[in-house]
Enzyme design. Structure first.
Site, mmCIF file in Angstrom:
data_model
loop_
_atom_site.group_PDB
_atom_site.id
_atom_site.type_symbol
_atom_site.label_atom_id
_atom_site.label_comp_id
_atom_site.label_asym_id
_atom_site.label_seq_id
_atom_site.Cartn_x
_atom_site.Cartn_y
_atom_site.Cartn_z
ATOM 1 N N GLY A 47 0.880 -1.174 0.000
ATOM 2 C CA GLY A 47 0.000 0.000 0.000
ATOM 3 C C GLY A 47 0.905 1.206 0.000
ATOM 4 O O GLY A 47 1.890 1.241 0.756
ATOM 5 N N TYR B 277 -8.402 -4.104 -7.909
ATOM 6 C CA TYR B 277 -8.689 -3.908 -6.483
ATOM 7 C C TYR B 277 -9.922 -4.668 -6.008
ATOM 8 O O TYR B 277 -10.929 -4.716 -6.705
ATOM 9 C CB TYR B 277 -8.986 -2.439 -6.193
ATOM 10 N N TYR B 278 -9.862 -5.180 -4.795
ATOM 11 C CA TYR B 278 -11.034 -5.677 -4.058
ATOM 12 C C TYR B 278 -10.962 -4.997 -2.694
ATOM 13 O O TYR B 278 -10.617 -5.607 -1.692
ATOM 14 C CB TYR B 278 -11.010 -7.216 -3.950
ATOM 15 N N ARG B 279 -11.259 -3.686 -2.720
ATOM 16 C CA ARG B 279 -11.024 -2.876 -1.528
ATOM 17 C C ARG B 279 -12.214 -2.002 -1.156
ATOM 18 O O ARG B 279 -12.131 -1.262 -0.192
ATOM 19 C CB ARG B 279 -9.775 -2.007 -1.762
ATOM 20 N N ASN C 152 0.268 10.455 -6.800
ATOM 21 C CA ASN C 152 -0.085 9.042 -6.911
ATOM 22 C C ASN C 152 -1.486 8.796 -7.487
ATOM 23 O O ASN C 152 -2.329 8.146 -6.847
ATOM 24 C CB ASN C 152 -0.022 8.431 -5.512
ATOM 25 N N ARG D 1 -4.447 7.188 -9.236
ATOM 26 C CA ARG D 1 -4.948 5.905 -9.741
ATOM 27 C C ARG D 1 -6.253 6.253 -10.448
ATOM 28 O O ARG D 1 -7.236 6.614 -9.794
ATOM 29 C CB ARG D 1 -5.220 4.925 -8.596
ATOM 30 N N GLY E 194 14.580 8.003 -14.863
ATOM 31 C CA GLY E 194 15.150 8.793 -13.771
ATOM 32 C C GLY E 194 14.161 9.796 -13.209
ATOM 33 O O GLY E 194 12.974 9.512 -13.108
ATOM 34 N N ALA F 276 7.960 1.087 -6.699
ATOM 35 C CA ALA F 276 9.184 1.838 -7.005
ATOM 36 C C ALA F 276 9.042 3.310 -6.611
ATOM 37 O O ALA F 276 9.958 3.912 -6.034
ATOM 38 C CB ALA F 276 9.515 1.724 -8.483
ATOM 39 N N ASP G 223 7.172 4.559 -4.326
ATOM 40 C CA ASP G 223 7.150 4.703 -2.865
ATOM 41 C C ASP G 223 8.569 4.600 -2.290
ATOM 42 O O ASP G 223 8.932 5.322 -1.357
ATOM 43 C CB ASP G 223 6.261 3.608 -2.247
HETATM 44 O O1 KDG Z 1 2.687 2.201 -5.103
HETATM 45 C C1 KDG Z 1 2.315 0.869 -5.177
HETATM 46 C C2 KDG Z 1 0.960 0.796 -4.595
HETATM 47 O O2 KDG Z 1 0.148 1.701 -5.274
HETATM 48 C C3 KDG Z 1 0.284 -0.511 -4.741
HETATM 49 O O3 KDG Z 1 1.065 -1.523 -4.230
HETATM 50 C C4 KDG Z 1 -1.070 -0.582 -4.100
HETATM 51 O O4 KDG Z 1 -1.340 1.258 -2.624
HETATM 52 C C5 KDG Z 1 -1.691 0.680 -3.616
HETATM 53 C C6 KDG Z 1 -2.792 1.261 -4.338
HETATM 54 O O5 KDG Z 1 -3.660 1.804 -3.650
HETATM 55 O O6 KDG Z 1 -2.811 1.220 -5.558
#
Ligand code: KDG
Length: 324
Positions: free
Chosen positions: A35, A107-109, A169, A171, A236, A261, A263
């Site tokens: 996570g 995801y199953y969250r 981050n 998603r 990079g 990576a 994180d």
């Molecule tokens: O950075 C990697 C994470 O994103 C992944 O392992 C799972 O935290 C996560 C997510 O919410 O996507």
């Protein structure tokens, strides 16, 4: 004295198939825990930073596995609670298919224990103890109460004069569109000292045509940010700070599992800054930590300590001396 970092978010069980290829045919998996914020927290622990992680886990076997692992890594989990009514989140990944080296996430969250984190779970004393609060764009996207919890943590950090780092981050499964993300992430954007992001995230968030324009927009809108770090995966990273622009090229490694990576990168950059390293060194350690992490499976398993970073950099660059 070692510095303290506090973070909050969701740790899940990650089901990682033994073989690459379409997930529908995957029958054998390795189980990891991962996570984004928790990964960075473990990365910081490995680099000698004291950490506190705030989350909610299901009161189930998987939740206990996460709790035991995080404690074993040395993370202070005293602010974490177990929820009898909601499960620990799980996700399945598809590695290296259809794009080689890339990973897809299923995801199953929904309605997981962590999605129930709320402002009352953020104890002011945990924030007061810290030198830095780390947040990302994932937790505010999980639920309205999670967003409010992140906002409360940011407010407390501001009130207590603590540094804030924020990784966008993005998603895309978790946000309706870029505008919704900008709105949902307003607090972290407006208060961060360190901003970690990437070109894909910036394209999603801001309607601009180039990195230069993205940087201009960020500097105009969020002028308090002292360090803007653009992660470019295997190419990079670039850092924009008061001292100007700094590039570090990527290291040429075989990608086994790209997850985690970014994180690892954040952890090494922040640990370097907290230890007083100059920007160029922080950027080098961060790019190296990201590269090391893609060479093995799991998000937290390959996270390097200082020794690992030095060995890797010396090997890749042939620098005869230790860098620390
Ligand atoms: O950075 C990697 C994470 O994103 C992944 O392992 C799972 O935290 C996560 C997510 O919410 O996507």
């Amino acid at each position: 004295m070692a510095k303290n970092v506090v973070s909050l978010g969701e740790m899940m069980v990650q089901m990682n198939p033994i073989q690459e290829g379409p997930l529908r045919h995957a029958t054998t998996f390795r189980r990891y825990i991962a996570g984004t914020e928790g990964n960075t927290i473990v990365g910081l622990e490995r680099l000698g930073i004291n950490t506190i992680f705030i989350t909610k886990l299901g009161d189930d076997e998987l939740g206990k596995s996460i709790l035991i692992t995080m404690k074993g890594e040395g993370v202070d989990m005293n602010e974490t609670t177990l929820d009898e009514k909601a499960p620990t989140g799980v996700y399945f990944i598809q590695r290296g298919y259809p794009a080689p080296g890339r990973t897809l996430v299923n995801y199953y969250r929904e309605n997981s224990a962590a999605s129930k984190i709320s402002p009352s779970d953020i104890d002011e004393s945990a924030i007061q103890e810290a030198d830095l609060l780390h947040v990302t764009g994932i937790t505010p996207a999980l639920s309205e109460n999670c967003r409010k919890a992140v906002d409360r943590a940011v407010n407390l950090a501001v009130e207590n004069d603590i540094l804030i780092s924020f990784d966008t981050n993005i998603r895309t499964q978790l946000w309706e569109d870029g505008e919704a993300a900008i709105q949902g992430l307003k607090k972290p954007f407006q208060n961060a000292d360190f901003l970690f992001t990437g070109t894909g995230d910036l394209d999603f968030l801001f309607n601009e045509s180039s990195e230069n324009k993205h940087i201009k927009t960020i500097k105009n809108k969020y002028s308090q940010i002292s360090h803007i770090v653009i992660k470019q995966g295997s190419n990079g990273a670039t850092l924009y700070s008061e001292e100007g622009k700094l590039d570090h090229s990527g290291y040429d490694v075989e990608v086994i599992d790209e997850l985690g990576a970014g994180d690892a990168f954040d952890a090494a950059f922040l640990a370097s800054k907290l230890k007083g390293h100059e920007d160029a060194k922080a950027l080098k350690f961060a790019v190296a930590a990201g590269a090391i992490t893609v060479t093995a499976r799991g998000d937290i398993e390959p996270l390097p300590d200082w020794n690992g970073l030095e060995i890797f950099i010396n090997e890749m660059e042939g620098e005869g001396e230790l860098l620390r």
